[in-house]
Design an enzyme around this catalytic site. Structure first.
Site, short mmCIF file in Angstrom:
data_model
loop_
_atom_site.label_atom_id
_atom_site.label_comp_id
_atom_site.label_asym_id
_atom_site.label_seq_id
_atom_site.Cartn_x
_atom_site.Cartn_y
_atom_site.Cartn_z
N TYR A 148 0.85 -1.20 0.00
CA TYR A 148 0.00 0.00 0.00
C TYR A 148 0.89 1.25 0.00
O TYR A 148 1.69 1.44 0.91
CB TYR A 148 -0.89 -0.06 1.24
N ASP A 233 -1.34 -6.08 9.39
CA ASP A 233 -2.43 -5.13 9.17
C ASP A 233 -3.56 -5.93 8.54
O ASP A 233 -3.48 -6.31 7.37
CB ASP A 233 -1.93 -4.01 8.24
N ILE A 235 -6.83 -5.15 8.04
CA ILE A 235 -8.04 -4.34 7.86
C ILE A 235 -8.97 -4.91 6.80
O ILE A 235 -10.13 -4.53 6.75
CB ILE A 235 -7.73 -2.86 7.52
N LYS A 275 -13.02 -0.76 5.97
CA LYS A 275 -13.18 -1.60 4.79
C LYS A 275 -14.32 -2.60 4.95
O LYS A 275 -15.15 -2.77 4.07
CB LYS A 275 -11.88 -2.37 4.50
#
Lengths: 472, 530
Positions: A148, A233, A235, A275
Site C-alpha cells: 500500500y 495489518d 483491515i 473496509k
C-alpha cells in the site's frame, strides 16, 4: 528584507506533489467524474478501495435502532455522558463488542481480549502509533512488495522509521519466501539499518490474497530468530470470500505455533472498520497487542487521535447485535465475491487476467501483455492511456513498489454493478482497438493539456508520492 | 476512568531519567566509554623507563575495561554504524530485556511509564472513589480536570428538540442514507463544515471582532493533536519552544512525547500578576542560544491556563515583534476563548493579525470545541493559520488525527443555529461568572487569595501560607494532605511549572452551587490543621 520563516524538515513545503504523474489520475477524475446520467463519458474511479456494497444493511439496522443513532439509551438522551467522555481507554462496551466482532471475522478460532485493544482514529493512526511504539528514528521495518503506497507516508513520516522492501515477484504469485525475507534483512544491515520488525497486510493490499499457513509460519519463525516484531495489518479481514482458501489471521497462526508464548510480546494486529463495514468516514481503527508495554504506551498516544464517543456508542450497539453482525459478515462477503467475479469476468473478456485472489476490494491485474515496452516507463505509458483514453483511474503497480512492470490494482467495490460493466466494456473496446492497430497496442501520444515533456519530467522524479488526502 | 484531555495533574516536569530519553534533550549518554586515563604524555624525552612506566598501566587498564565490556550481555540489536546512531539519545535507563522479549522503543518505554509519578495517585483516587452529592458524598472531589458541566443542559435541550436534524438522519427520498457520512472524507474536515459551521461559530465566539477564513482552517480530532501537528510543522526534534510558565501540563505530553521538542519555561511572577514580559522571553532565548538550543517558537495560552488572565493587545503585538526579530513562530492556544466570564474584553490573535505591518504567516492559532461547548468527547480541534505551507502540511498530517464525518454532521446544524449559539454563549458566560465569583469569595473567607481571572475554568489560588515549608516539598505535602484528608484533588503549581511554590489550580466548572459549601468545609479542615 524579512528572513525566510523556516518550517521543520518534516513540513518543508514541497509542491504537494501535485505535478506528479500519479496525481494526474486523481485530478482527472475530480475534474471529470463519471456519472451514468449527467456525465457518461467521464472517468470512472477504480483507484479507491472503498466498500460501498453493503450500506443498505447498516442503514436498515439504523432504521430499526434509532436510539443508537440518536444518542439515546432506553429512550433517554445520553448526550451528557458522551459529550464529556474522553477517556483514552475507550468505552469498554465498544471495545468488548469490537473484540468479539474481530473474533467472528476469524471464524471464532481465536478469542481476542478486549483489554489488549487500543482505539485510534482510523488504521492510519494505528499503524503510525505502532511504529512510534516499536522503532527508534532510523530503525527499519521490512515490508513485502507490492504494498500500500500510503505506508511510505504513514510509517515513515513523523516516526523517522525506514522501510526496506521484501521483494516478491510474479514468478510465484508474489508469495513471501524465507529467502526473500532473509535477503531483505541482509540488505537492511548492509544499509546500516537496524531492523525492528516486519509489517505485512493480510489480506494483502494490493494483491487481494491472504497469507498461507506456510507464509505465516515463515514470518513468525523469522521474527523469533531475529528477535524482532511482526505487525499484521488485517483491515481487509472481513472482505475474505467464503470458502477456500480461507483467511488465516496471524493470531491463529501464532496460537498454533510451538513457541507461541515467546511470540505473544512481538505480534501485533491492526484493524479498522473502514473496509469491512465501509465506514471510513467514521474514523475507527484499533491496534491489538498482548505486549503490555505497547498497550500502555499506545493507549496514551491515542490521545492524539481518539475515536469520538458518539461513534463508539453507536458502533458498540451495532457490533453487539451478534445476530446482525453474523448476517452482515456473510452477506457482505457474498456481495464482495460476486462483484469480484464480475470484474474478473469482464477483464477476461478483454483478454486480461488477474492474480487469483480470495479477498480485498480490488484485483491485481496483469496487463503486461499490453505494454509496449517491458519497463516502468511502458507501464506509465499504458496507465496514461487507460486514464485518458479509456477513462478509468486505476493504480499502477510501480506506485505500490512492484518489481515487475505491467501490474495494476483495479478496485470494484466503490461503484454500482452497472458502472463496473461500463468500465469493462470500455476496457474491452480499448484492447480490441489496440490489437486492431497491430502488435501490442496503439502508440498514441497522450491527449489532454499536459505536454509529453512535462509528463516525462514527472516520471524522472522520485517514485515516492504523496497521494491524495482521500483514503487509498 | 483515566481522562486524557485535561492532563492528569500528576504530570510533573520530566525527571532526570525521563529527560535522558527525550531525543535531543542533551541528557545522559549511555554507551559505555573506555575512559582513557590521562597518563603522563609520552614526551619522547625521558627515556624508556618513563615510557614503560606510562604504557604498562595504560595497557593493563585497557585490558581490564575490555574484560568488563565483554562480560556485559550484548545489546538486543547490535547497533551498526548508521543513521540510528546519529542524533538519537540512548540512555542507560532504557530497559535491558532478556534476549527473548521484544523490546519497545525508548519513546514507548517512557510514555508507558508516564503517570507513575507521585502525583499520579490523585487521578487514581478520583477514579476509585469519585464524589457524588447523593451516591458518594464522602468521595474525592475531582477539581483537576477542565470540564464545564455548567451549561450542558442547554445543549441537551437543543439536541432533544432538534435531533431529527442531527447525525445519521440524512434522508434521500424518505429513506435513511449514510453514504455521505460513511465514505472517505477530507481528513482535515469537510469544506461545508468549515465554511458553514466553524468559521461562523468562531466569528460569534469573538463577538464579531474577527471574520474567519475557512480556507485557513484545518480540523483535527481535538486540541491535543492540533498542538502536536503544529509542533511537527514548526520545529525539528531537539529544537525548543519558549513557554511562559505556569503553563498547561498537557504541553509536556503534546509537544515532547513524539515531536521531541523541548519546552523552555519562561517564568512569570505573581508580582506581575503572572503576565508575560518580553524581557523574560529575551532572557530565555539568549540562555537557550548559549546552550546551542535552537528556539523555533513561542507557545502561550490566552486566556491563560492555569492562571486565567487575558493578554492585552500590546502584549500580543510585543510577542509578534519579538518573534519577528528572532524569526520564529508563535502558537497561540485560544482553547478557552469562548469561556470568558470577567469584564475584560478578550482580544484574539486573529484580530491582532489584522493590524497593518504584522507578519501573519508566523502566527498559528489553536481552538477547540471541547471547552466552549463541553463536548471533549466529540473531538473537534481547529488549527487556524495564514501560512500556506503550514496549512498544507497540517492538512496532510491531519490524516493521523482525523475528525469524524458523523460528528461534523451532528454539529453542523447546531453550530449554524445562530440564535441558539448567541443565547448559549451569553448564558454560559453568565453561569461561569456566577460560579467563579462564588468560589473566589468563598475562598477569600478562608484566607485564600486568587489571581484575578477573566477567562477559563480555573481559580489560581495562593496557598503558600498554609505550607509547612516554602518549597516544592512543602507544596507537595500540602497537596497530599488535601487529597488524603480533605479528599479534594486539585492541580499543584509545580505540575504547571510554576516557579513559585504554593500555587494551586482549581477547576470550578465541575461543581454545582450546592457542592461549594462542602468544598469549603473540607478546605477549612486542612487550613486550620496547617
Amino acid at each position: 528584507m524579512a528572513q525566510m520563516l523556516l518550517l521543520s524538515r518534516k513540513a518543508a513545503c514541497n509542491a504537494h506533489g501535485q505535478d506528479s504523474s500519479y496525481f494526474l489520475g486523481w485530478q482527472e477524475y475530480e475534474k471529470n467524474p463519471y456519472d451514468p446520467s449527467t456525465n457518461p463519458t467521464g472517468i470512472i474511479q477504480m483507484g479507491l478501495a472503498e466498500n460501498q456494497l453493503s450500506f443498505d444493511l447498516i442503514e436498515s439496522w439504523l432504521e430499526r435502532h434509532p436510539d443508537a443513532a440518536g444518542l439515546r439509551r432506553d429512550g433517554a438522551l445520553v448526550f451528557r455522558e458522551l459529550a464529556l467522555f474522553q477517556d483514552y481507554h475507550g468505552l469498554p462496551h465498544f471495545k468488548k463488542a469490537l473484540a468479539n466482532f474481530m473474533g467472528q471475522l476469524r471464524g471464532n478460532k481465536v478469542e481476542l481480549q478486549w483489554r489488549n485493544l487500543v482505539l485510534t482514529a482510523g488504521s492510519t493512526s494505528a499503524n503510525e502509533t505502532l511504529i512510534f511504539c516499536l522503532a527508534e528514528p532510523g530503525e527499519a521495518f521490512l515490508l513485502p512488495t507490492p504494498y500500500y503506497p500510503g505506508f511510505d507516508r504513514d510509517l515513515k513520516w513523523r516516526t523517522g522509521a525506514e522501510i526496506v522492501p521484501i521483494h516478491c515477484s510474479s514468478s510465484n504469485g508474489f508469495r513471501i519466501t524465507n529467502r526473500a525475507v532473509e535477503k531483505a534483512y541482509q540488505q537492511a544491515r548492509k544499509q546500516g539499518l537496524s531492523v525492528k520488525g516486519i509489517l505485512v497486510t493480510n489480506p494483502s493490499n494490493p494483491l487481494g490474497t491472504s497469507l498461507t499457513h506456510a507464509e505465516l509460519r515463515t514470518l513468525l519463525d523469522f521474527a523469533l530468530a531475529k528477535d524482532i516484531h511482526l505487525i499484521s495489518d488485517e483491515i481487509y479481514s472481513g472482505t475474505a470470500f467464503a470458502g477456500s482458501p480461507a483467511f488465516v489471521s496471524v493470531l491463529e497462526a501464532m496460537r498454533a505455533h510451538p513457541l507461541n508464548v515467546d511470540l505473544a510480546d512481538r505480534v501485533h494486529v491492526v484493524y479498522s472498520l473502514s473496509k469491512d463495514l465501509g465506514l471510513p468516514g467514521f474514523r475507527v481503527g484499533a491496534l491489538y497487542s498482548a505486549n503490555p508495554e505497547v498497550v500502555a504506551a499506545a493507549t496514551k498516544m491515542s490521545s492524539f487521535g481518539l475515536v469520538s464517543s458518539q461513534t463508539q456508542f453507536l458502533l458498540a450497539a451495532l457490533l453487539s447485535d451478534n445476530g446482525f453482525t453474523a448476517r452482515y459478515v456473510v452477506e457482505n462477503k457474498k456481495r464482495i465475491a460476486e462483484r469480484h467475479g464480475r470484474l474478473v469476468e469482464g477483464l477476461r473478456r478483454a483478454g486480461v487476467e488477474c492474480l487469483d485472489s480470495n479477498a480485498g476490494l480490488f484485483c491485481w491485474v496483469d496487463m503486461r501483455h499490453l505494454l509496449l515496452a517491458d519497463t516502468f516507463e511502458g507501464e506509465m505509458e499504458l496507465w496514461r492511456k487507460v486514464v485518458y483514453e479509456v477513462g478509468l483511474n486505476i493504480s499502477p503497480g510501480s506506485s505500490c513498489h512492484c518489481d515487475d512492470p505491467g501490474w495494476f490494482r483495479v478496485c470494484f467495490a466503490n461503484m454500482s454493478a452497472e458502472t463496473l460493466d461500463v468500465a469493462m466494456q470500455r476496457l474491452q473496446d480499448f484492447v480490441a482497438s489496440s490489437s486492431r492497430c497491430g502488435g501490442r497496442g496503439a502508440r498514441g501520444l497522450p491527449r489532454g493539456p499536459i505536454s509529453f515533456a512535462r509528463w516525462m519530467v514527472g516520471l524522472s522524479s522520485s517514485r515516492d508520492r504523496q497521494w491524495s488526502e482521500r483514503g487509498y | 476512568m483515566t481522562r486524557h484531555g485535561e492532563p492528569p495533574s500528576e504530570q510533573p516536569s520530566a525527571t532526570a531519567e525521563e529527560q535522558a530519553l527525550i531525543p535531543g534533550s542533551g541528557g545522559g549518554g549511555a554507551a559505555m566509554r573506555l575512559i582513557v586515563p590521562l597518563q603522563g604524555i609520552v614526551q619522547g624525552h625521558g627515556g624508556g623507563g618513563l615510557v614503560l612506566g606510562s604504557l604498562l598501566p595504560c595497557v593493563l587498564f585497557y585490558a581490564f575495561q575490555m574484560f568488563l565490556k565483554r562480560s556485559r550481555s550484548p545489546p538486543l540489536n547490535p547497533p551498526a554504524d548508521g543513521p540510528e546512531n546519529r542524533g538519537v539519545v540512548r540512555s542507560s535507563s532504557r530497559r535491558r530485556l532478556p534476549a527473548r522479549d521484544a523490546a519497545v522503543s525508548a519513546r514507548a518505554a517512557l510514555i508507558a511509564k508516564s503517570g507513575d509519578s507521585a502525583y499520579a495517585v490523585g487521578e487514581k483516587r478520583c477514579l476509585e472513589d469519585p464524589y457524588h452529592p447523593f451516591d458518594n458524598p464522602d468521595g474525592v472531589m475531582q477539581l483537576g480536570l477542565a470540564e464545564n458541566r455548567l451549561s450542558l443542559d442547554l445543549i441537551d435541550d437543543w439536541l432533544s428538540k432538534n435531533w431529527k436534524d442531527t447525525m445519521l438522519h440524512q434522508r434521500q427520498g424518505g429513506a435513511l442514507n449514510i453514504k455521505g457520512l460513511a465514505t472517505y472524507q477530507p481528513f482535515d474536515g469537510s469544506l461545508e463544515f468549515k465554511t458553514q459551521a466553524i468559521a461562523g461559530l468562531m466569528g460569534q465566539v469573538m463577538q464579531g471582532s474577527v471574520s474567519f477564513d475557512p480556507s485557513c482552517i484545518v480540523l483535527t480530532s481535538g486540541a491535543t493533536p492540533a498542538i502536536e501537528i503544529l509542533s511537527f510543522c514548526l520545529a525539528d526534534t531537539g529544537n525548543a519552544f519558549l513557554v511562559p510558565s505556569p503553563y498547561h501540563p498537557g504541553y509536556d505530553r503534546n509537544i515532547r512525547w513524539r515531536a521531541g521538542i523541548e519546552l523552555i519555561p519562561v517564568p512569570c511572577r505573581s508580582t506581575d500578576n503572572f503576565n508575560i514580559s518580553v524581557a523574560s522571553l529575551e532572557r530565555a532565548y539568549t540562555q537557550a542560544k548559549n546552550r546551542s538550543v535552537k528556539v523555533c517558537g513561542i507557545l502561550f495560552s490566552n486566556p491563560s491556563n492555569p492562571v486565567g488572565n487575558l493578554l492585552r493587545t500590546e502584549t500580543l503585538l510585543d510577542i509578534i515583534d519579538f518573534a519577528t526579530e528572532k524569526n520564529i513562530h508563535v502558537i497561540a492556544d485560544e482553547t478557552f476563548a469562548g469561556s470568558i466570564h470577567g469584564n475584560e474584553e478578550f482580544v484574539s490573535m486573529a484580530e491582532v493579525l489584522n493590524t497593518d505591518g504584522v507578519d501573519r504567516t508566523r502566527v498559528h492559532i489553536v481552538y477547540s470545541l471541547s471547552k466552549v461547548f463541553s463536548i471533549p468527547g466529540f473531538r473537534v480541534g481547529i488549527v487556524y493559520s495564514f501560512n500556506e505551507c503550514v496549512l498544507a502540511a497540517a492538512s496532510r498530517l491531519s490524516r493521523f488525527s482525523s475528525i469524524s464525518a458523523p460528528i461534523q454532521h451532528l454539529l453542523i446544524s447546531m453550530l449554524t443555529d445562530v440564535k441558539f449559539i448567541a443565547d448559549y454563549l451569553k448564558m454560559n458566560r453568565e453561569r461561569l461568572r456566577i460560579m467563579y465569583a462564588l468560589l473566589v469569595s468563598s475562598l477569600m473567607e478562608l484566607g485564600v487569595q486568587c489571581v484575578k481571572s477573566t477567562g477559563g475554568f480555573y481559580c489560581w489560588m495562593d496557598m503558600s501560607k498554609f505550607m509547612k515549608s516554602y518549597s516544592e516539598k512543602g507544596e507537595f505535602e500540602l497537596w497530599k494532605v488535601m487529597l488524603d484528608s480533605a479528599k479534594i484533588h486539585i492541580t499543584s503549581g509545580t505540575t504547571c511549572h510554576c516557579i513559585e511554590p504554593g500555587w494551586f489550580r482549581l477547576c470550578f466548572t465541575t461543581l454545582t452551587r450546592n457542592d461549594v459549601p462542602l468544598l469549603m468545609e473540607r478546605l477549612k479542615g486542612v487550613i486550620h490543621r496547617q
